[in-house]
Each structure stands twice: as structure tokens, then as C-alpha cells.
Design a protein around this motif. Structure first.
Motif, PDB file in Angstrom:
ATOM      1  N   GLN A  36       2.847   3.124  -2.652  1.00 32.86           N
ATOM      2  CA  GLN A  36       1.451   3.102  -3.129  1.00 32.86           C
ATOM      3  C   GLN A  36       1.055   1.684  -3.550  1.00 32.86           C
ATOM      4  N   LYS A  90     -13.231   9.282  -0.872  1.00 36.92           N
ATOM      5  CA  LYS A  90     -13.345  10.441   0.042  1.00 36.92           C
ATOM      6  C   LYS A  90     -14.827  10.746   0.320  1.00 36.92           C
ATOM      7  N   GLU A 143      10.150  -9.027  12.278  1.00 30.22           N
ATOM      8  CA  GLU A 143      10.886  -8.880  11.023  1.00 30.22           C
ATOM      9  C   GLU A 143      12.114  -8.003  11.256  1.00 30.22           C
ATOM     10  N   HIS A 194     -10.266   7.774  -5.894  1.00 32.96           N
ATOM     11  CA  HIS A 194      -9.866   8.525  -4.708  1.00 32.96           C
ATOM     12  C   HIS A 194     -10.989   9.473  -4.292  1.00 32.96           C
ATOM     13  N   TYR A 209       8.282   8.715   7.743  1.00 28.28           N
ATOM     14  CA  TYR A 209       7.273   9.188   8.713  1.00 28.28           C
ATOM     15  C   TYR A 209       6.312   8.093   9.142  1.00 28.28           C
ATOM     16  N   HIS A 238      -4.313  -4.331  10.521  1.00 30.44           N
ATOM     17  CA  HIS A 238      -2.887  -4.001  10.585  1.00 30.44           C
ATOM     18  C   HIS A 238      -2.743  -2.505  10.303  1.00 30.44           C
ATOM     19  N   ASP A 258       4.140  19.732   5.065  1.00 23.62           N
ATOM     20  CA  ASP A 258       2.999  20.288   5.792  1.00 23.62           C
ATOM     21  C   ASP A 258       2.667  19.319   6.945  1.00 23.62           C
ATOM     22  N   LYS A 313      -0.177  16.860   6.660  1.00 31.27           N
ATOM     23  CA  LYS A 313      -0.087  15.624   5.863  1.00 31.27           C
ATOM     24  C   LYS A 313       0.102  14.432   6.811  1.00 31.27           C
ATOM     25  N   PRO A 351      -0.005   0.183   9.540  1.00 32.39           N
ATOM     26  CA  PRO A 351       1.315   0.769   9.283  1.00 32.39           C
ATOM     27  C   PRO A 351       1.303   2.264   9.631  1.00 32.39           C
ATOM     28  N   SER A 392       3.691  -7.736   4.227  1.00 34.33           N
ATOM     29  CA  SER A 392       4.201  -7.539   2.872  1.00 34.33           C
ATOM     30  C   SER A 392       4.907  -8.794   2.398  1.00 34.33           C
ATOM     31  N   SER A 446       2.188  -0.980  -2.138  1.00 33.53           N
ATOM     32  CA  SER A 446       1.967  -1.744  -0.897  1.00 33.53           C
ATOM     33  C   SER A 446       0.594  -1.438  -0.310  1.00 33.53           C
ATOM     34  N   ASN A 447       0.163  -0.175  -0.413  1.00 33.77           N
ATOM     35  CA  ASN A 447      -1.169   0.183   0.097  1.00 33.77           C
ATOM     36  C   ASN A 447      -2.256  -0.620  -0.614  1.00 33.77           C
ATOM     37  N   LYS A 502      -8.761   3.534   5.544  1.00 32.91           N
ATOM     38  CA  LYS A 502      -8.727   3.162   4.117  1.00 32.91           C
ATOM     39  C   LYS A 502      -9.238   1.740   3.930  1.00 32.91           C
ATOM     40  N   SER A 531       9.823   8.329   1.844  1.00 29.72           N
ATOM     41  CA  SER A 531       8.423   8.558   2.224  1.00 29.72           C
ATOM     42  C   SER A 531       7.987   7.573   3.312  1.00 29.72           C
ATOM     43  N   ALA A 579       6.939 -10.788   7.421  1.00 25.54           N
ATOM     44  CA  ALA A 579       6.672  -9.354   7.583  1.00 25.54           C
ATOM     45  C   ALA A 579       5.690  -9.150   8.744  1.00 25.54           C
ATOM     46  N   CYS A 580       4.684  -8.297   8.548  1.00 21.49           N
ATOM     47  CA  CYS A 580       3.828  -7.949   9.703  1.00 21.49           C
ATOM     48  C   CYS A 580       2.797  -9.016  10.056  1.00 21.49           C
TER      49      CYS A 580
HETATM   50  P1  HMG Z   1       3.157   9.416   0.508  1.00 22.78           P
HETATM   51  O1  HMG Z   1       3.466   9.386  -0.942  1.00 22.78           O
HETATM   52  O2  HMG Z   1       4.038  10.205   1.360  1.00 22.78           O
HETATM   53  O3  HMG Z   1       1.766   9.999   0.859  1.00 22.78           O
HETATM   54  O4  HMG Z   1       3.104   7.888   0.942  1.00 22.78           O
HETATM   55  P2  HMG Z   1       0.487  10.380  -0.026  1.00 22.78           P
HETATM   56  O5  HMG Z   1       0.858  11.380  -1.053  1.00 22.78           O
HETATM   57  O6  HMG Z   1      -0.219   9.133  -0.443  1.00 22.78           O
HETATM   58  O7  HMG Z   1      -0.329  11.104   1.114  1.00 22.78           O
HETATM   59  C1  HMG Z   1      -0.758  10.403   2.223  1.00 22.78           C
HETATM   60  C2  HMG Z   1      -2.110  10.952   2.645  1.00 22.78           C
HETATM   61  O8  HMG Z   1      -1.926  12.279   3.133  1.00 22.78           O
HETATM   62  C3  HMG Z   1      -3.114  11.031   1.498  1.00 22.78           C
HETATM   63  O9  HMG Z   1      -4.372  10.698   2.077  1.00 22.78           O
HETATM   64  C4  HMG Z   1      -3.056  12.506   1.116  1.00 22.78           C
HETATM   65  O10 HMG Z   1      -4.257  12.988   0.516  1.00 22.78           O
HETATM   66  C5  HMG Z   1      -2.853  13.157   2.476  1.00 22.78           C
HETATM   67  P3  HMG Z   1      -5.444   9.855   1.238  1.00 22.78           P
HETATM   68  O11 HMG Z   1      -5.882  10.780   0.171  1.00 22.78           O
HETATM   69  O12 HMG Z   1      -4.737   8.640   0.690  1.00 22.78           O
HETATM   70  O13 HMG Z   1      -6.489   9.525   2.227  1.00 22.78           O
HETATM   71  N1  HMG Z   1      -2.213  14.497   2.409  1.00 22.78           N
HETATM   72  C6  HMG Z   1      -2.589  15.526   3.181  1.00 22.78           C
HETATM   73  N2  HMG Z   1      -3.547  15.635   4.118  1.00 22.78           N
HETATM   74  C7  HMG Z   1      -3.661  16.831   4.760  1.00 22.78           C
HETATM   75  N3  HMG Z   1      -2.869  17.906   4.477  1.00 22.78           N
HETATM   76  C8  HMG Z   1      -1.907  17.832   3.534  1.00 22.78           C
HETATM   77  C9  HMG Z   1      -1.731  16.598   2.833  1.00 22.78           C
HETATM   78  N4  HMG Z   1      -0.883  16.166   1.877  1.00 22.78           N
HETATM   79  C10 HMG Z   1      -1.186  14.872   1.629  1.00 22.78           C
HETATM   80  N5  HMG Z   1      -1.128  18.884   3.266  1.00 22.78           N
HETATM   81  C11 HMG Z   1       2.976   5.946   2.255  1.00 22.78           C
HETATM   82  C12 HMG Z   1       2.439   7.352   2.034  1.00 22.78           C
HETATM   83  C13 HMG Z   1       2.190   5.274   3.358  1.00 22.78           C
HETATM   84  C14 HMG Z   1       2.811   5.139   0.957  1.00 22.78           C
HETATM   85  C15 HMG Z   1       4.482   6.041   2.633  1.00 22.78           C
HETATM   86  O14 HMG Z   1       4.598   6.684   3.868  1.00 22.78           O
HETATM   87  C16 HMG Z   1       5.176   4.689   2.708  1.00 22.78           C
HETATM   88  O15 HMG Z   1       5.688   4.193   1.719  1.00 22.78           O
HETATM   89  N6  HMG Z   1       5.212   4.040   3.931  1.00 22.78           N
HETATM   90  C17 HMG Z   1       5.824   2.740   4.120  1.00 22.78           C
HETATM   91  C18 HMG Z   1       5.032   1.616   3.484  1.00 22.78           C
HETATM   92  C19 HMG Z   1       3.665   1.453   4.117  1.00 22.78           C
HETATM   93  O16 HMG Z   1       3.434   1.825   5.243  1.00 22.78           O
HETATM   94  N7  HMG Z   1       2.739   0.815   3.378  1.00 22.78           N
HETATM   95  C20 HMG Z   1       1.423   0.534   3.902  1.00 22.78           C
HETATM   96  C21 HMG Z   1       0.796  -0.737   3.336  1.00 22.78           C
HETATM   97  S1  HMG Z   1       1.909  -2.128   3.341  1.00 22.78           S
HETATM   98  C22 HMG Z   1       1.937  -2.611   4.999  1.00 22.78           C
HETATM   99  O17 HMG Z   1       1.124  -2.210   5.766  1.00 22.78           O
HETATM  100  C23 HMG Z   1       3.024  -3.526   5.427  1.00 22.78           C
HETATM  101  C24 HMG Z   1       4.122  -2.890   6.262  1.00 22.78           C
HETATM  102  O18 HMG Z   1       3.656  -2.626   7.570  1.00 22.78           O
HETATM  103  C25 HMG Z   1       5.357  -3.780   6.287  1.00 22.78           C
HETATM  104  C26 HMG Z   1       5.201  -5.242   6.667  1.00 22.78           C
HETATM  105  O19 HMG Z   1       4.257  -5.940   6.367  1.00 22.78           O
HETATM  106  O20 HMG Z   1       6.178  -5.711   7.216  1.00 22.78           O
HETATM  107  C27 HMG Z   1       4.578  -1.558   5.677  1.00 22.78           C
END
Ligand code: HMG
Length: 464
Positions: free
Chosen positions: A210, A319, A81, A315, A161, A255, A29, A32, A257, A383, A212-213, A264, A158, A118-119
Motif C-alpha cells: 500500500q 470511487k 531489475e 477511497h 498475483y 507504469h 475471490d 478481487k 504493475p 520503486s 508503494s501504491n 488509480k 500479496s 527498478a521499473c
Molecule cells: P492487496 O492488499 O492484495 O489488495 O494489495 P487490496 O486489498 O488493496 O485490493 C486490491 C483492489 O481489489 C482494491 O481496489 C479492492 O477494493 C479490490 P481499490 O479499492 O484499491 O480500487 N477488491 C475487490 N474487488 C472486487 N471483488 C473483491 C475484491 N476484494 C478486493 N472481492 C497490492 C494489492 C497491489 C498492494 C499487492 O498486490 C502488492 O503488494 N503488489 C506488489 C507491489 C505493487 O505492485 N505495487 C504497485 C505500486 S509500486 C510499483 O508500481 C513499482 C513496481 O512495479 C516495482 C518496480 O518499480 O520495480 C511494483
């Protein structure tokens, strides 16, 4: 002595993947990505671009914009990185490119290293270079800290995107026109973790999304607690009854991502800071539910994530809290402008925090906000994992720098990739010379040697 960021420049590749097209192609969708994560476009490097040439392009822009010559620069640090070599530092490639413009050996007096965590490593690089100046070692010269990265995840994962690419260069000196760092308050937290990491030889990271978040939130909160102790003990911030330290931070850069991570983080930090204050009672009444507590309140991240009842309630609580006017007011006034660039560009790893800072400056300036004297708080996360919290005040001379900021014109004409073209780039199916776009007045990669005695040597040119 005042030390801080004098000027800032960006380099963002012009190719991009549209989040809506991407979601449709992956059977997701689009809401999302757009509403759930706050992603509308992801910048992608062309086949003739890499983190080193993006860093050099950002450096050249800051040199030209601030009318600098190599003798004005005493240190050039690159934090990344997306390293190209286990041994050769990325700043050496950057100096090689800059010397194509400024002449052979023009930067030979200039020291520097490539930094990795990392970042968060760009924030450590900024801090170390600020202290080099504070220590009186700079001999009146400035430092350039460049943060440059390509955020790349596996196809179909995941993380896919949350990609993006770009570089930010920052000029650091003792008479900054833009932002002066608050002294003696920079605070860090660190812990050996495997939330996101990229083993040697692997082009994409192993990610526990999750986890990492949550780790990001916990680590930034720990660094904020230390920042708070320092800000109070140094007298930088004086709290009256019922106040929190965040009341004295005018703007926040987190930061990013993906852009909604900023929201959040704000909700998490505000909950932490507000729950002991009189204002919380009214907010809880508005939310209509008590703040949930995990079954094992002092447990590990794994136990909290496994506590599905708590996770669902928490959660729901977040919200509802994010919809209160108290949260919205802080969000709109302190954070929202810093998220705009991230929505347009995606994750830049080390550069994301500083793109957010730049985004806030540009879009607050456009709104007519007077930024002079305003305090910016920075929440940096990397990270693996470490967080750094620090702050600074905007200098009265900031308009000299901010008035010319224009993200769209600085990126240039953006070109949308089809999903097939994006996947060709992602899977490295094209060589450096099979580029999609013609480049003008910028550094590009033309060759990577493959014969044994010079394997990995990279050649760059400045396009006319
Ligand atoms: P995911 O499992 O695809 O997403 O992982 P989700 O199921 O958690 O959904 C994401 C949001 O979309 C949620 O919002 C859902 O409700 C919403 P929330 O409730 O949390 O506010 N959603 C929708 N909204 C509207 N319409 C819909 C719909 N469906 C769902 N239909 C994740 C998301 C970021 C975990 C994944 O993309 C990922 O693993 N990304 C890479 C890791 C990352 O970015 N981690 C972030 C923290 S760690 C960090 O920042 C360090 C980093 O930059 C690296 C470094 O330091 O070098 C990554």
C-alpha cells in the motif's frame, strides 16, 4: 532534430497462470484479481528462459522486422531489475546471442550498458540514448533500448498475483516513423525510499504494497508538476483559462504493475489537476461529498496511511469520482486501450510502461482512431524511488509500424500452467533442460555453469 521511437517489438513467454485458477487455489475471490486489480493472466518464463534471452528475442524481432543489420546499430542498452550478474551487463549476453545469428564480432562497434532503477530505468535509458543522438554522437546509427524483466514475488504474498514476464525492444533514431519525443520537457522526481527493493542474493523483493501504491502516485505527480512547468515555459502547451495540461495529452501510458494502477493514477492526477478549475464545482456536486483532507495535510506517507478516517473517505471519494461521466470520458478515450495488454500478461517491471504504449497503439488502431499528430504522455515509476514524465507526438508514418501489431499472434499459442507446475517453476525445482514447451526460432538458455572457475556462465542457443 527529431528523435524518437522508430519501431517497437515485444517478446512475451507463452506459459501463463490463469488469475481465476490462481485465486481459487489461494482461497481468494477471483473478482478481487479480475475486477479489483485488473489481472486475468500472468505470463511466466519456462525453465529455459531468463531476462537475457527474452531481451535477445525482442531485439532479434526488431532487427528482422525493420530489416536492420548490426552496422545500423550504435548502442544497445538493456534496462532490467532482474540482473543475472553483479558485474557482467545484460547487454553483453544479448550481443552474444545476436552474434550467433549475425556472425562473430558483428556488434563489436556497438556500446551500451545495463541500467538499473527498478521499473523506471528503461525510461532513463530511452532519454539518455535520445540525447546521444541529439548530441550528434550517433554517426547516423540507431540505438536499441530493451526493457526485460521477470516480476516474481514470494509464494503466498500479496505481490504474488502481480507477477508477469516479458521484454520490449525499441529502436531509437533521428527519423522515427512512430513517435517523436517532445524536446526539453522530460521531468523527473527522486527520493530515497524502501517501498519495494530486492537486496543482493534475494530472488524476490521486499514489498510494502500500500505504501508503494501511494508513493507511485506522489512521485508521478511531482514529475508531472515539473513537466507542466517545462511544457508551459517552452511553449509546447499553451493553456487557456480553465484548462489543464492533461487536456492537451491525447493518450496516457502509465507504469502498470497491474492494470488498475493505471486507473488509480489517472484518478489521482485528474483530481490534482482539476480541483482548482471551474469544472470541479460541478463534479463535486455530482459526487455529493467534499474532497477529504488528511488530518496532517503536509504529513508523511506513513501519517497519511495511518489516518484511517481519511483513507476510508478518500477511497470512497475516488470511487465516486471514477464513476462520473467526466472521469469516464477521459478514461475511455485516453487510457483504457493501454491497459488491455497488462490484463493479459501481468507486470513486466521495466517493460510494463512500454507494453502499455504498444497496447494503446494496437487497440486504438483497431478502433479506427487516427493517431497521427496525437500527443502521448508517459508516466514512468520505479520503486526506490523515481518517476519520469515525458511526452511525444505520433508521426504521420505510424501506420507502417502499427498496422502489423497483433498481440495474440506475436505471443503465439499460450499454454496454461497448473498451479503445481507454476509452483515448480517458481521454486526453481526444474533445470533449464526440463522445459515445458518446445521453442522455435528463438534464443533459449541451455546451461548455467556450476563449477568454481566458471560459475554462473550461461549458454544460450537459437532453436531451429
Ligand atoms: P492487496 O492488499 O492484495 O489488495 O494489495 P487490496 O486489498 O488493496 O485490493 C486490491 C483492489 O481489489 C482494491 O481496489 C479492492 O477494493 C479490490 P481499490 O479499492 O484499491 O480500487 N477488491 C475487490 N474487488 C472486487 N471483488 C473483491 C475484491 N476484494 C478486493 N472481492 C497490492 C494489492 C497491489 C498492494 C499487492 O498486490 C502488492 O503488494 N503488489 C506488489 C507491489 C505493487 O505492485 N505495487 C504497485 C505500486 S509500486 C510499483 O508500481 C513499482 C513496481 O512495479 C516495482 C518496480 O518499480 O520495480 C511494483
Amino acid at each position: 532534430m527529431t528523435v524518437g521511437i522508430d519501431d517497437i517489438s515485444i517478446y512475451i513467454p507463452r506459459l501463463f497462470v490463469d488469475a481465476r485458477d490462481f485465486a481459487v487455489a489461494r482461497g481468494m475471490d477471483p473478482d478481487k484479481l479480475q475486477r479489483g486489480l485488473g489481472i486475468s493472466k500472468m505470463a511466466m518464463v519456462d525453465t529455459n528462459q531468463d531476462p537475457a534471452c527474452m531481451a535477445a528475442n525482442a531485439c532479434l524481432r526488431i532487427m528482422q522486422k525493420s530489416h536492420l543489420s548490426p552496422k545500423d546499430i550504435g548502442r544497445l542498452y538493456v534496462a532490467t531489475e532482474s540482473s543475472l550478474d553483479e558485474s557482467k551487463a545484460m547487454n553483453s549476453y544479448v550481443i552474444g546471442m545476436l552474434e550467433q545469428i549475425y556472425g562473430d564480432d558483428s556488434f563489436e562497434h556497438c556500446g551500451g550498458i545495463e541500467c538499473k532503477f527498478a521499473c523506471v530505468s528503461g525510461s532513463y535509458a530511452l532519454y539518455d540514448n535520445s540525447n546521444w543522438i541529439r548530441a550528434g554522437e550517433s554517426g547516423g546509427k540507431s540505438a536499441i533500448v530493451v526493457v526485460s524483466d521477470i516480476a516474481k514475488y514470494d509464494l503466498g504474498s500479496s505481490g504474488e498475483y502481480t507477477q508477469g514476464a516479458g521484454a520490449v525492444a525499441m529502436l531509437v533514431n533521428d527519423n522515427p516513423r512512430l513517435l517523436e519525443f517532445d524536446p526539453k520537457v522530460t521531468s523527473t522526481s527522486i527520493k530515497n525510499e524502501y517501498d519495494f527493493y530486492r537486496p543482493f542474493g534475494k530472488e524476490t523483493p521486499i514489498v510494502h504494497g500500500q505504501y508503494s501504491n501511494l508513493l507511485y502516485l506522489l512521485q508521478v505527480k511531482k514529475a508531472l508538476m515539473l513537466y507542466k512547468e517545462k511544457a508551459l515555459s517552452t511553449g509546447l502547451i499553451k493553456l487557456k483559462a480553465g484548462e489543464t495540461i492533461l487536456d492537451y495529452i491525447d493518450f496516457l501510458s502509465m507504469h502498470l504493475p497491474y492494470s488498475n494502477m493505471g486507473k488509480k493514477a489517472l484518478a489521482y492526477l485528474l483530481r490534482h489537476e482539476w480541483r482548482k478549475l471551474p469544472r470541479w464545482k460541478k463534479i463535486i456536486e455530482k459526487i455529493g461529498m467534499e474532497e477529504p483532507i488528511p488530518k496532517d495535510p503536509r504529513g508523511t506517507i506513513e501519517s497519511v496511511l495511518a489516518d484511517s478516517e481519511f483513507m476510508t473517505k478518500d477511497h470512497e471519494f475516488t470511487k465516486k469520482f471514477s464513476k462520473t461521466e467526466e472521469f469516464q470520458e477521459v478514461y475511455d478515450t485516453k487510457l483504457a486501450s493501454s491497459l488491455i495488454a497488462s490484463q493479459m500478461i501481468g507486470n513486466l517491471y521495466t517493460a510494463s510502461l512500454y507494453l502499455g504504449f504498444r497496447s494503446c497503439l494496437e487497440f486504438e488502431f483497431q478502433k479506427g482512431t487516427d493517431l497521427a499528430g496525437k500527443r502521448f504522455g508517459f508516466g514512468s515509476y520505479g520503486s526506490g524511488s523515481s518517476a519520469m514524465v515525458f511526452s511525444g507526438a505520433i508521426k504521420p508514418t505510424y501506420k507502417e509500424i502499427v498496422k502489423d501489431m497483433n498481440l495474440e499472434s506475436e505471443i503465439g499459442n499460450r499454454v496454461k500452467l497448473s498451479l503445481e507446475e507454476y509452483e515448480e517453476i517458481h521454486e526453481n525445482k526444474r533445470g533449464p533442460k526440463e522445459n515445458f514447451l518446445d521453442s522455435k526460432e528463438e534464443f533459449v538458455l541451455i546451461d548455467v555453469e556450476n563449477i568454481a572457475e566458471s560459475k554462473g556462465e550461461r549458454r544460450y542457443v537459437f532453436t531451429g
